[in-house]
Design a protein around this motif. Structure first.
Motif, PDB file in Angstrom:
ATOM      1  N   VAL A  44       0.813  -1.277  -0.047  1.00 29.74           N
ATOM      2  CA  VAL A  44       0.219   0.161  -0.022  1.00 29.74           C
ATOM      3  C   VAL A  44       0.749   1.254  -0.026  1.00 29.74           C
ATOM      4  O   VAL A  44       0.560   2.118  -0.699  1.00 29.74           O
ATOM      5  N   SER A  45       1.849   1.214   0.638  1.00 30.06           N
ATOM      6  CA  SER A  45       2.793   2.294   0.986  1.00 30.06           C
ATOM      7  C   SER A  45       3.518   2.436  -0.613  1.00 30.06           C
ATOM      8  O   SER A  45       3.461   3.905  -0.848  1.00 30.06           O
ATOM      9  N   ALA A  46       3.901   1.511  -1.333  1.00 30.23           N
ATOM     10  CA  ALA A  46       4.407   1.628  -2.686  1.00 30.23           C
ATOM     11  C   ALA A  46       3.701   2.286  -3.509  1.00 30.23           C
ATOM     12  O   ALA A  46       3.901   3.277  -4.448  1.00 30.23           O
ATOM     13  N   VAL A  47       2.214   1.950  -3.509  1.00 33.04           N
ATOM     14  CA  VAL A  47       1.051   2.420  -4.490  1.00 33.04           C
ATOM     15  C   VAL A  47       1.026   4.012  -4.018  1.00 33.04           C
ATOM     16  O   VAL A  47       0.635   4.838  -5.055  1.00 33.04           O
ATOM     17  N   THR A  48       1.000   4.324  -2.759  1.00 30.20           N
ATOM     18  CA  THR A  48       0.797   5.625  -2.345  1.00 30.20           C
ATOM     19  C   THR A  48       1.740   6.595  -3.134  1.00 30.20           C
ATOM     20  O   THR A  48       1.496   7.763  -3.410  1.00 30.20           O
ATOM     21  N   LEU A 217      -2.522   1.760   9.215  1.00 24.19           N
ATOM     22  CA  LEU A 217      -1.144   1.415   9.733  1.00 24.19           C
ATOM     23  C   LEU A 217      -0.223   1.871   8.525  1.00 24.19           C
ATOM     24  O   LEU A 217       0.780   2.265   8.544  1.00 24.19           O
ATOM     25  N   ALA A 218      -0.815   1.186   7.301  1.00 22.78           N
ATOM     26  CA  ALA A 218       0.264   1.655   5.998  1.00 22.78           C
ATOM     27  C   ALA A 218       0.344   3.092   5.504  1.00 22.78           C
ATOM     28  O   ALA A 218       1.424   3.221   5.171  1.00 22.78           O
ATOM     29  N   LEU A 219      -0.782   3.731   5.450  1.00 18.72           N
ATOM     30  CA  LEU A 219      -0.756   5.182   5.242  1.00 18.72           C
ATOM     31  C   LEU A 219       0.110   6.127   6.224  1.00 18.72           C
ATOM     32  O   LEU A 219       0.787   7.091   5.731  1.00 18.72           O
ATOM     33  N   THR A 220       0.052   5.919   7.379  1.00 20.73           N
ATOM     34  CA  THR A 220       0.530   6.626   8.500  1.00 20.73           C
ATOM     35  C   THR A 220       1.737   6.032   9.001  1.00 20.73           C
ATOM     36  O   THR A 220       2.937   6.638   8.918  1.00 20.73           O
ATOM     37  N   PHE A 225       5.415   8.096   7.419  1.00 21.18           N
ATOM     38  CA  PHE A 225       6.579   8.144   8.372  1.00 21.18           C
ATOM     39  C   PHE A 225       7.835   8.148   7.594  1.00 21.18           C
ATOM     40  O   PHE A 225       8.829   8.600   7.785  1.00 21.18           O
ATOM     41  N   THR A 226       7.885   7.240   6.387  1.00 20.39           N
ATOM     42  CA  THR A 226       8.996   6.881   5.682  1.00 20.39           C
ATOM     43  C   THR A 226       9.444   8.459   4.985  1.00 20.39           C
ATOM     44  O   THR A 226      10.635   8.697   5.010  1.00 20.39           O
ATOM     45  N   TYR A 227       8.368   8.989   4.402  1.00 19.68           N
ATOM     46  CA  TYR A 227       8.694  10.516   3.746  1.00 19.68           C
ATOM     47  C   TYR A 227       9.345  11.356   4.942  1.00 19.68           C
ATOM     48  O   TYR A 227      10.166  12.363   4.603  1.00 19.68           O
ATOM     49  N   LEU A 228       8.656  11.458   5.931  1.00 18.48           N
ATOM     50  CA  LEU A 228       9.035  12.511   7.102  1.00 18.48           C
ATOM     51  C   LEU A 228      10.334  12.082   7.358  1.00 18.48           C
ATOM     52  O   LEU A 228      10.951  13.124   7.764  1.00 18.48           O
TER      53      LEU A 228
END
Length: 296
Positions: A44-48, A217-220, A225-228
């Motif tokens: 989900v994070s990759a798709v985001t 969980l995935a989006l936050t 988190f990864t971007y921040l």
């Protein structure tokens, strides 16, 4: 100064999001296997970040570093984390996971040759000391003691893998767009996890009642988190980011306590020490790196 403030704000928000992983993840793991959770979060994070993929142009060396980052941060770390979390309590997981900050600090000092001022080292020591204090005061669990120990070991190994990922990612993101790099790294991680999940006999199918919390969980805790985290590394360096990330333990414990898990006086003291360390580090000037730089 504004760039520094943005960096501190980003990593503190990121630490809060990372801290909530333990409690939110524990609820999900009641009905969803650890590897399935890890795969879903990465996918989900990759798709985001997919809309930004076209920006990335990597050299051969940077592709190799990206694969290393994906292996440690997209495959090993989430697999170990959710498996370990499944064997212990969210309070213990939140406390142990702050060792990611410790591994990031050590690797930033050794590999990236980042340095702080004298006051910065004192503040970093306070943050890590407070983290160690709460970690050594682990909550006693009612589950099998051997399983709890194994869960703790897996969580430390996950933190170590994320520390390696953070260091490698710092090298690549100094010269490249963050969202596109994150997309590639997490896409490889999801691909690797798919092979592991299917190879172990697991299934990526998730019942609809669990999807909302998994998406949160995935989006936050993963995507945001990864971007921040990478944004903060650009502004204040991996060493400072790693030290401040240790505050995720305090956030994680606070969230767990809000959901009914107990907090000991020692854990509260450690959280206060970490908070003081963050304030002191914020007030210290940034020392230049002796090695890598953003202008490279």
């Amino acid at each position: 100064m504004s760039n520094q403030r943005a960096g501190y704000a980003a990593i503190l928000l990121g630490a809060f999001l990372f801290g909530m992983w333990a409690t939110a993840g524990k609820f999900v793991l009641r009905d969803v296997p650890p590897l399935t959770v890890a795969w879903f979060v990465q996918a989900v994070s990759a798709v985001t970040f997919a809309p930004f993929l076209w920006r990335l142009r990597l050299s051969s060396r940077e592709w190799r570093l990206t694969l290393i980052s994906a292996t440690f941060g997209g495959l090993l770390a989430p697999s170990l984390y959710f498996t370990g979390l499944n064997l212990t309590t969210p309070v213990n997981a939140a406390l142990i996971s702050n060792t990611e900050g410790l591994f990031t600090v050590v690797l930033a000092f050794v590999v990236l040759r980042e340095r702080l001022t004298r006051g910065g080292y004192v503040a970093g020591a306070a943050i890590l000391g407070g983290a160690l204090l709460v970690t050594l005061n682990l909550e006693q669990v009612d589950a099998d003691f051997g399983s709890a120990i194994l869960g703790s070991i897996l969580l430390v190994l996950a933190a170590m893998c994320w520390g390696v990922d953070n260091t490698v990612s710092r090298i690549v993101t100094m010269r490249h767009d963050i969202p596109s790099f994150v997309c590639v790294k997490l896409s490889f991680g999801a691909l690797f996890l798919s092979a592991l999940l299917l190879g172990s006999g697991g299934s990526p199918i998730i019942a609809s009642p669990h999807l909302p919390l998994l998406l949160v969980l995935a989006l936050t805790g993963a995507a945001a988190f990864t971007y921040l985290f990478y944004f903060a590394m650009r502004r204040i360096g991996a060493l400072r980011v790693g030290a401040i990330l240790a505050t995720s333990a305090a956030f994680g414990v606070a969230i767990a306590v809000a959901f009914g898990f107990p907090l000991t006086p020692i854990q509260a003291l450690g959280g206060a020490i970490m908070a003081i360390g963050v304030v002191v580090m914020y007030r210290e000037p940034v020392a230049r790196s002796e090695g890598l730089s953003d202008d490279r």
